[in-house]
Design a protein around this motif. Structure first.
Motif, PDB file in Angstrom:
ATOM      1  N   TRP A  29     -13.135 -62.311  21.453  1.00  0.00           N
ATOM      2  CA  TRP A  29     -13.286 -62.955  20.147  1.00  0.00           C
ATOM      3  C   TRP A  29     -14.171 -62.113  19.227  1.00  0.00           C
ATOM      4  CZ3 TRP A  29     -14.739 -68.447  22.304  1.00  0.00           C
ATOM      5  CH2 TRP A  29     -13.598 -69.053  22.844  1.00  0.00           C
ATOM      6  N   PHE A  30     -15.289 -61.623  19.773  1.00  0.00           N
ATOM      7  CA  PHE A  30     -16.174 -60.779  18.967  1.00  0.00           C
ATOM      8  C   PHE A  30     -15.462 -59.495  18.548  1.00  0.00           C
ATOM      9  CE2 PHE A  30     -19.880 -63.001  21.196  1.00  0.00           C
ATOM     10  CZ  PHE A  30     -20.216 -63.754  20.076  1.00  0.00           C
ATOM     11  N   GLU A  31     -14.722 -58.892  19.475  1.00  0.00           N
ATOM     12  CA  GLU A  31     -14.017 -57.651  19.153  1.00  0.00           C
ATOM     13  C   GLU A  31     -12.959 -57.870  18.072  1.00  0.00           C
ATOM     14  OE1 GLU A  31     -12.301 -53.969  21.584  1.00  0.00           O
ATOM     15  OE2 GLU A  31     -11.288 -55.852  22.060  1.00  0.00           O
ATOM     16  N   ILE A  60     -15.902 -70.674  15.094  1.00  0.00           N
ATOM     17  CA  ILE A  60     -15.989 -69.691  14.024  1.00  0.00           C
ATOM     18  C   ILE A  60     -16.794 -68.506  14.559  1.00  0.00           C
ATOM     19  CG2 ILE A  60     -16.880 -69.177  11.713  1.00  0.00           C
ATOM     20  CD1 ILE A  60     -16.543 -72.196  11.108  1.00  0.00           C
ATOM     21  N   VAL A  61     -16.254 -67.300  14.375  1.00  0.00           N
ATOM     22  CA  VAL A  61     -16.959 -66.078  14.732  1.00  0.00           C
ATOM     23  C   VAL A  61     -17.389 -65.404  13.430  1.00  0.00           C
ATOM     24  CG1 VAL A  61     -16.801 -63.834  15.883  1.00  0.00           C
ATOM     25  CG2 VAL A  61     -15.585 -65.800  16.819  1.00  0.00           C
ATOM     26  N   THR A  62     -18.632 -64.921  13.404  1.00  0.00           N
ATOM     27  CA  THR A  62     -19.150 -64.255  12.211  1.00  0.00           C
ATOM     28  C   THR A  62     -19.528 -62.812  12.534  1.00  0.00           C
ATOM     29  OG1 THR A  62     -21.478 -64.809  12.581  1.00  0.00           O
ATOM     30  CG2 THR A  62     -20.120 -66.444  11.404  1.00  0.00           C
ATOM     31  N   CYS A  63     -19.678 -62.012  11.486  1.00  0.00           N
ATOM     32  CA  CYS A  63     -20.008 -60.600  11.660  1.00  0.00           C
ATOM     33  C   CYS A  63     -20.770 -60.110  10.436  1.00  0.00           C
ATOM     34  CB  CYS A  63     -18.710 -59.805  11.811  1.00  0.00           C
ATOM     35  SG  CYS A  63     -18.946 -58.098  12.298  1.00  0.00           S
ATOM     36  N   ALA A  72     -24.512 -57.792  13.947  1.00  0.00           N
ATOM     37  CA  ALA A  72     -24.895 -59.070  14.546  1.00  0.00           C
ATOM     38  C   ALA A  72     -23.688 -59.984  14.431  1.00  0.00           C
ATOM     39  CB  ALA A  72     -26.089 -59.672  13.823  1.00  0.00           C
ATOM     40  N   GLN A  73     -23.232 -60.498  15.563  1.00  0.00           N
ATOM     41  CA  GLN A  73     -22.102 -61.419  15.580  1.00  0.00           C
ATOM     42  C   GLN A  73     -22.535 -62.733  16.195  1.00  0.00           C
ATOM     43  OE1 GLN A  73     -19.034 -58.260  17.133  1.00  0.00           O
ATOM     44  NE2 GLN A  73     -17.976 -59.825  15.929  1.00  0.00           N
ATOM     45  N   GLN A  74     -21.972 -63.811  15.673  1.00  0.00           N
ATOM     46  CA  GLN A  74     -22.292 -65.142  16.170  1.00  0.00           C
ATOM     47  C   GLN A  74     -21.019 -65.930  16.403  1.00  0.00           C
ATOM     48  OE1 GLN A  74     -24.793 -66.720  13.049  1.00  0.00           O
ATOM     49  NE2 GLN A  74     -26.620 -65.841  13.961  1.00  0.00           N
ATOM     50  N   THR A  93     -24.109 -65.165  20.903  1.00  0.00           N
ATOM     51  CA  THR A  93     -24.373 -64.082  19.965  1.00  0.00           C
ATOM     52  C   THR A  93     -24.051 -62.760  20.646  1.00  0.00           C
ATOM     53  OG1 THR A  93     -26.692 -63.878  20.636  1.00  0.00           O
ATOM     54  CG2 THR A  93     -26.213 -65.324  18.754  1.00  0.00           C
ATOM     55  N   PHE A  94     -23.690 -61.779  19.847  1.00  0.00           N
ATOM     56  CA  PHE A  94     -23.471 -60.425  20.344  1.00  0.00           C
ATOM     57  C   PHE A  94     -24.049 -59.469  19.318  1.00  0.00           C
ATOM     58  CE2 PHE A  94     -20.640 -56.605  20.888  1.00  0.00           C
ATOM     59  CZ  PHE A  94     -21.169 -56.222  22.112  1.00  0.00           C
ATOM     60  N   ASP A  95     -25.034 -58.695  19.734  1.00  0.00           N
ATOM     61  CA  ASP A  95     -25.649 -57.680  18.883  1.00  0.00           C
ATOM     62  C   ASP A  95     -25.307 -56.322  19.474  1.00  0.00           C
ATOM     63  OD1 ASP A  95     -27.099 -59.456  17.070  1.00  0.00           O
ATOM     64  OD2 ASP A  95     -28.258 -59.984  18.848  1.00  0.00           O
ATOM     65  N   CYS A  96     -24.820 -55.431  18.628  1.00  0.00           N
ATOM     66  CA  CYS A  96     -24.398 -54.130  19.145  1.00  0.00           C
ATOM     67  C   CYS A  96     -24.695 -53.019  18.154  1.00  0.00           C
ATOM     68  CB  CYS A  96     -22.919 -54.139  19.498  1.00  0.00           C
ATOM     69  SG  CYS A  96     -21.808 -54.428  18.124  1.00  0.00           S
TER      70      CYS A  96
END
Length: 161
Positions: free
Chosen positions: A50-52, A96-99, A112-114, A124-127
Motif C-alpha cells: 500500500w505504501f509503495e 487512506i494512505v498519505t505521502c 513520511a507515509q501514514q 507509518t513508514f518513514d524512508c
C-alpha cells in the motif's frame, strides 16, 4: 461522506476523515480478502504494498519518474526505511494512505507515509530514497522543479544548503 477510491483526496476530504494537517498526496482504498493472513487481519507485507503504490504515484505526480523503463528517468531506490505497525486492519475496512516529503538533499529525499482507517493512525513508514541514473552507475540530482515542489507543496526542509 463516501470515500473516493484510487483518486487523490482533497485537504477537505482528508480532514473529514481525521487527517490533519492534510498530506500533499492521499488516496483511499478498501481491504480485500486476498490481503488477509490466517488470523484474518491484513498481512504485514501488504502494508508495504500500500505504501509503495502511493509512493510510486507520488513520484509520478511530482514529475520525478514515469516508471516507463525508458529514457533517462532516474532509478529511485529505498536506502533505508522503518515501518511502525500501530493497530491491525481487517476485512472491508476503508483506509487512506498519505505521502509527504519531509527533507531532501542533492540526490536523496525523505518521505513520511501514514495509513489511516476509522479516524485512527494504523501504521507509518518513514524512508530515505536515493536517485540513481537510469543505468544505476551514478547518483542523479533531484531536478529543480521537484525541489521547489518539495518545499512549496510538501513544506520539506532543504538539507542540501
Amino acid at each position: 461522506m463516501d470515500l473516493i477510491y484510487h483518486s487523490p483526496l482533497s485537504p477537505e476530504m482528508q480532514a473529514q476523515f481525521g487527517i490533519t494537517p492534510p498530506a500533499p498526496l492521499a488516496m483511499a482504498d478498501k481491504v480485500r480478502f486476498s490481503e488477509l493472513d490466517v488470523l484474518n487481519h491484513v498481512n504485514n507485507a501488504v502494508y508495504m504494498q500500500w505504501f509503495e503504490r502511493l509512493r510510486i504515484r507520488y513520484t509520478q505526480d511530482w514529475q520525478l519518474s514515469r516508471y516507463m523503463g525508458e529514457g533517462d528517468d532516474p532509478r529511485i531506490v529505498i536506502r533505508s526505511g522503518q515501518i511502525h505497525y500501530r493497530q491491525e486492519m481487517r476485512m472491508d475496512e476503508d483506509y487512506i494512505v498519505t505521502c509527504a516529503c519531509t527533507a531532501f538533499r542533492r540526490t536523496s529525499f525523505s518521505l513520511a507515509q501514514q495509513l489511516w482507517a476509522g479516524g485512527t493512525l494504523r501504521a507509518t513508514f518513514d524512508c530515505v530514497l536515493v536517485l540513481l541514473t537510469s543505468d544505476g552507475s551514478a547518483r542523479y540530482p533531484i531536478p529543480a522543479h521537484v525541489r521547489r515542489r518539495f518545499e512549496d507543496v510538501d513544506g520539506a526542509r532543504n538539507d542540501a544548503i
